[in-house]
Design an enzyme around this catalytic site. Structure first.
Site, PDB file in Angstrom:
ATOM      1  N   ILE A  18      21.025  86.461 -76.244  1.00  0.00           N
ATOM      2  CA  ILE A  18      20.026  86.165 -76.899  1.00  0.00           C
ATOM      3  C   ILE A  18      19.351  87.955 -78.254  1.00  0.00           C
ATOM      4  O   ILE A  18      19.580  87.709 -79.148  1.00  0.00           O
ATOM      5  CB  ILE A  18      18.749  85.423 -77.362  1.00  0.00           C
ATOM      6  CG1 ILE A  18      19.463  84.113 -77.158  1.00  0.00           C
ATOM      7  CG2 ILE A  18      18.003  85.626 -78.655  1.00  0.00           C
ATOM      8  CD1 ILE A  18      18.281  83.329 -76.040  1.00  0.00           C
ATOM      9  N   ASP A  37      17.340  97.156 -72.568  1.00  0.00           N
ATOM     10  CA  ASP A  37      18.013  96.505 -71.342  1.00  0.00           C
ATOM     11  C   ASP A  37      17.394  97.596 -69.603  1.00  0.00           C
ATOM     12  O   ASP A  37      17.805  98.259 -69.801  1.00  0.00           O
ATOM     13  CB  ASP A  37      19.478  96.337 -71.468  1.00  0.00           C
ATOM     14  CG  ASP A  37      19.534  94.444 -70.408  1.00  0.00           C
ATOM     15  OD1 ASP A  37      19.782  92.965 -71.308  1.00  0.00           O
ATOM     16  OD2 ASP A  37      19.838  94.339 -69.776  1.00  0.00           O
ATOM     17  N   ASP A  59      12.995  98.531 -67.124  1.00  0.00           N
ATOM     18  CA  ASP A  59      12.463  97.273 -66.782  1.00  0.00           C
ATOM     19  C   ASP A  59      11.015  96.618 -67.171  1.00  0.00           C
ATOM     20  O   ASP A  59      10.023  97.235 -66.806  1.00  0.00           O
ATOM     21  CB  ASP A  59      12.955  97.107 -65.428  1.00  0.00           C
ATOM     22  CG  ASP A  59      12.701  96.021 -64.543  1.00  0.00           C
ATOM     23  OD1 ASP A  59      12.018  95.227 -64.694  1.00  0.00           O
ATOM     24  OD2 ASP A  59      12.936  96.200 -63.190  1.00  0.00           O
ATOM     25  N   VAL A  60      10.977  95.441 -67.704  1.00  0.00           N
ATOM     26  CA  VAL A  60       9.880  95.082 -68.581  1.00  0.00           C
ATOM     27  C   VAL A  60       8.838  94.971 -67.794  1.00  0.00           C
ATOM     28  O   VAL A  60       7.120  94.894 -67.992  1.00  0.00           O
ATOM     29  CB  VAL A  60      10.114  93.794 -69.466  1.00  0.00           C
ATOM     30  CG1 VAL A  60      11.056  94.640 -70.638  1.00  0.00           C
ATOM     31  CG2 VAL A  60      10.660  93.311 -68.494  1.00  0.00           C
ATOM     32  N   ASN A  86      12.386  90.262 -76.045  1.00  0.00           N
ATOM     33  CA  ASN A  86      13.019  89.087 -75.740  1.00  0.00           C
ATOM     34  C   ASN A  86      13.523  88.955 -74.276  1.00  0.00           C
ATOM     35  O   ASN A  86      14.109  87.621 -73.937  1.00  0.00           O
ATOM     36  CB  ASN A  86      14.013  89.420 -76.915  1.00  0.00           C
ATOM     37  CG  ASN A  86      15.974  88.349 -75.728  1.00  0.00           C
ATOM     38  OD1 ASN A  86      15.661  87.728 -75.915  1.00  0.00           O
ATOM     39  ND2 ASN A  86      16.410  89.412 -74.976  1.00  0.00           N
ATOM     40  N   SER A 137      10.316  79.721 -75.670  1.00  0.00           N
ATOM     41  CA  SER A 137      11.330  78.464 -75.537  1.00  0.00           C
ATOM     42  C   SER A 137      10.576  77.390 -76.008  1.00  0.00           C
ATOM     43  O   SER A 137       9.633  77.281 -75.812  1.00  0.00           O
ATOM     44  CB  SER A 137      11.919  78.686 -74.052  1.00  0.00           C
ATOM     45  OG  SER A 137      12.459  77.494 -73.236  1.00  0.00           O
ATOM     46  N   TYR A 150       9.423  78.687 -65.179  1.00  0.00           N
ATOM     47  CA  TYR A 150       9.612  79.266 -66.361  1.00  0.00           C
ATOM     48  C   TYR A 150       8.724  78.252 -67.511  1.00  0.00           C
ATOM     49  O   TYR A 150       8.568  79.314 -68.746  1.00  0.00           O
ATOM     50  CB  TYR A 150      11.278  78.763 -66.422  1.00  0.00           C
ATOM     51  CG  TYR A 150      11.531  79.133 -67.807  1.00  0.00           C
ATOM     52  CD1 TYR A 150      12.074  80.653 -67.562  1.00  0.00           C
ATOM     53  CD2 TYR A 150      11.882  77.841 -69.195  1.00  0.00           C
ATOM     54  CE1 TYR A 150      12.952  81.256 -69.224  1.00  0.00           C
ATOM     55  CE2 TYR A 150      12.900  78.542 -69.950  1.00  0.00           C
ATOM     56  CZ  TYR A 150      13.429  79.598 -70.449  1.00  0.00           C
ATOM     57  OH  TYR A 150      13.437  80.858 -71.820  1.00  0.00           O
ATOM     58  N   LYS A 154       6.575  80.730 -70.311  1.00  0.00           N
ATOM     59  CA  LYS A 154       6.845  80.425 -71.117  1.00  0.00           C
ATOM     60  C   LYS A 154       5.603  79.693 -72.732  1.00  0.00           C
ATOM     61  O   LYS A 154       4.964  80.366 -73.809  1.00  0.00           O
ATOM     62  CB  LYS A 154       8.372  79.706 -71.624  1.00  0.00           C
ATOM     63  CG  LYS A 154       9.209  80.172 -71.565  1.00  0.00           C
ATOM     64  CD  LYS A 154      10.061  80.903 -72.255  1.00  0.00           C
ATOM     65  CE  LYS A 154      10.553  82.359 -71.755  1.00  0.00           C
ATOM     66  NZ  LYS A 154      11.145  83.530 -71.945  1.00  0.00           N
TER      67      LYS A 154
HETATM   68  P1  NAP Z   1      21.121  86.111 -70.449  1.00  0.00           P
HETATM   69  O1  NAP Z   1      21.292  86.188 -70.958  1.00  0.00           O
HETATM   70  O2  NAP Z   1      19.970  86.141 -68.808  1.00  0.00           O
HETATM   71  O3  NAP Z   1      19.799  88.361 -71.511  1.00  0.00           O
HETATM   72  C1  NAP Z   1      19.227  88.594 -70.963  1.00  0.00           C
HETATM   73  C2  NAP Z   1      18.925  90.383 -71.089  1.00  0.00           C
HETATM   74  O4  NAP Z   1      18.088  90.833 -70.232  1.00  0.00           O
HETATM   75  C3  NAP Z   1      20.296  90.555 -69.653  1.00  0.00           C
HETATM   76  O5  NAP Z   1      20.642  91.439 -70.359  1.00  0.00           O
HETATM   77  C4  NAP Z   1      19.299  90.833 -68.363  1.00  0.00           C
HETATM   78  O6  NAP Z   1      19.738  91.758 -67.992  1.00  0.00           O
HETATM   79  C5  NAP Z   1      17.994  91.805 -69.079  1.00  0.00           C
HETATM   80  N1  NAP Z   1      16.885  91.193 -68.346  1.00  0.00           N
HETATM   81  C6  NAP Z   1      16.590  90.869 -67.036  1.00  0.00           C
HETATM   82  N2  NAP Z   1      15.503  91.222 -66.480  1.00  0.00           N
HETATM   83  C7  NAP Z   1      14.890  92.050 -67.522  1.00  0.00           C
HETATM   84  C8  NAP Z   1      14.042  93.254 -67.503  1.00  0.00           C
HETATM   85  N3  NAP Z   1      13.241  92.923 -65.842  1.00  0.00           N
HETATM   86  N4  NAP Z   1      13.688  94.089 -68.120  1.00  0.00           N
HETATM   87  C9  NAP Z   1      14.478  94.151 -69.131  1.00  0.00           C
HETATM   88  N5  NAP Z   1      15.557  93.518 -69.111  1.00  0.00           N
HETATM   89  C10 NAP Z   1      15.916  92.475 -68.408  1.00  0.00           C
HETATM   90  O7  NAP Z   1      19.264  85.380 -71.509  1.00  0.00           O
HETATM   91  P2  NAP Z   1      19.059  85.326 -72.450  1.00  0.00           P
HETATM   92  O8  NAP Z   1      19.744  83.720 -72.455  1.00  0.00           O
HETATM   93  O9  NAP Z   1      19.421  86.012 -73.689  1.00  0.00           O
HETATM   94  O10 NAP Z   1      17.733  84.810 -72.774  1.00  0.00           O
HETATM   95  C11 NAP Z   1      17.126  85.568 -73.595  1.00  0.00           C
HETATM   96  C12 NAP Z   1      15.789  85.021 -74.199  1.00  0.00           C
HETATM   97  O11 NAP Z   1      15.537  83.606 -74.841  1.00  0.00           O
HETATM   98  C13 NAP Z   1      14.615  84.916 -72.353  1.00  0.00           C
HETATM   99  O12 NAP Z   1      13.270  85.278 -73.231  1.00  0.00           O
HETATM  100  C14 NAP Z   1      14.880  83.518 -72.120  1.00  0.00           C
HETATM  101  O13 NAP Z   1      14.021  82.748 -71.333  1.00  0.00           O
HETATM  102  C15 NAP Z   1      14.798  83.176 -73.859  1.00  0.00           C
HETATM  103  N6  NAP Z   1      14.896  81.996 -73.983  1.00  0.00           N
HETATM  104  C16 NAP Z   1      17.174  81.869 -73.610  1.00  0.00           C
HETATM  105  C17 NAP Z   1      17.192  80.969 -73.695  1.00  0.00           C
HETATM  106  C18 NAP Z   1      18.275  79.813 -74.016  1.00  0.00           C
HETATM  107  O14 NAP Z   1      18.854  78.126 -73.760  1.00  0.00           O
HETATM  108  N7  NAP Z   1      19.374  80.673 -73.178  1.00  0.00           N
HETATM  109  C19 NAP Z   1      16.028  79.390 -74.488  1.00  0.00           C
HETATM  110  C20 NAP Z   1      15.120  79.296 -74.754  1.00  0.00           C
HETATM  111  C21 NAP Z   1      14.614  80.889 -74.293  1.00  0.00           C
HETATM  112  P3  NAP Z   1      20.448  91.412 -66.025  1.00  0.00           P
HETATM  113  O15 NAP Z   1      21.446  90.514 -67.132  1.00  0.00           O
HETATM  114  O16 NAP Z   1      21.361  92.791 -65.511  1.00  0.00           O
HETATM  115  O17 NAP Z   1      19.809  90.951 -65.307  1.00  0.00           O
END
Ligand code: NAP
Length: 251
Positions: A18, A37, A59-60, A86, A137, A150, A154
């Site tokens: 996202i 990231d 790293d956040v 994000n 979320s 989680y 959220k």
């Molecule tokens: P994703 O595909 O796992 O991508 C998340 C990105 O954030 C990855 O590049 C990850 O790196 C990076 N990341 C992880 N831990 C981090 C940290 N400590 N500091 C900085 N960067 C970090 O996740 P996504 O689905 O795109 O989700 C993005 C956001 O949307 C999140 O907040 C998630 O909770 C929210 N969300 C997602 C969904 C869904 O269905 N996908 C639904 C509702 C909300 P690595 O891959 O190296 O760990």
């Protein structure tokens, strides 16, 4: 003029999923985006692909890294108009079987991360009368088996959004959240086997029944772009649900 023409934007976790879609769409709409990231290779690849203004990784969970990355973004962009919190992680576990260390970790990423990023950015956002978009979320609104911690993080992010919005209103800074349902990213791919085992329902059927289809990262980026834009100038303290009707339905 494009919706986000000239906006100076910093997006955490924008190497994939996202966050990458947000960085991409914002750039297409005229923003200058600094990608960030924990995964430096992914951030560089995103930045190269979209022609970002730069990369400032963190790293956040590490406040010093977040402060340095925000400052780097401000230096690259000459200020800051939009912070997108994000970066987030999931943990799939029955709540009371989850280790305390794992609970602390998800809280550190999903709640403390946006908190320290908002603190690092707020002075710059006050200067620009900018805004924050927090990626929460639907798990912050309703409960889900396996996603207890989680869900808690959220929900906390929605509450921080509300309070920050109210406290910041006199400064002109807006703070909003987006609450997606299941979207097509690596995060959901990781959750599928556990969900199927727990519900005994193929994940595709569950999604079709509850939200029509999987969300796309672009669906979420569209709403984030609106909230970040001047078109949303009276929108603050809100959380926008994007879930194909999942939370609207009792059955
Ligand atoms: P994703 O595909 O796992 O991508 C998340 C990105 O954030 C990855 O590049 C990850 O790196 C990076 N990341 C992880 N831990 C981090 C940290 N400590 N500091 C900085 N960067 C970090 O996740 P996504 O689905 O795109 O989700 C993005 C956001 O949307 C999140 O907040 C998630 O909770 C929210 N969300 C997602 C969904 C869904 O269905 N996908 C639904 C509702 C909300 P690595 O891959 O190296 O760990």
């Amino acid at each position: 003029m494009s919706e986000l023409e000239g906006k100076r934007v910093f997006v955490t976790g924008s190497g994939a999923g996202i966050g990458k879609a947000i960085a991409t769409l914002f750039t297409q709409r005229g923003a200058r985006v600094v990608v960030s990231d924990i995964n430096a290779d992914a951030a560089k690849q995103t930045a190269d692909e979209i022609g970002a203004a730069g990369v400032a990784n963190c790293d956040v969970t590490d406040e010093a890294q977040v402060q340095a990355a925000v400052q780097q973004a401000v230096d690259l962009l000459g200020g800051l108009d939009v912070l997108v919190n994000n970066a987030g992680i999931e943990v799939s576990s029955p709540l009371l079987q989850q280790s305390t260390e794992s609970f602390d970790k998800i809280y550190a990423v999903n709640v403390r991360g946006p908190f320290v990023a908002m603190k690092a950015a707020i002075g710059h956002l006050i200067e620009s009368k900018g805004n924050v978009v927090n990626i929460s979320s639907i798990a912050g609104i309703g409960g889900s088996p396996l996603l207890g911690s989680y869900c808690a993080t959220k929900a906390a992010l929605i509450q921080m959004t509300r309070v920050a919005a109210v406290e910041m209103r006199p400064t002109g800074v807006r703070v909003n959240a987006v609450c997606p349902g299941f979207a097509d990213t690596a995060m959901v791919d990781r959750l599928v086997p556990d969900f199927e085992a727990a519900t005994q329902v193929p994940f595709g059927d569950l999604v079709a029944m509850k939200q029509g289809r999987l969300g796309t990262p672009e669906d979420i980026a569209e709403v984030a772009a609106f909230l970040a834009s001047d078109r949303a100038s009276w929108v603050t303290g809100s959380h926008y649900v994007l879930d194909g009707g999942l939370t609207a339905s009792l059955v």
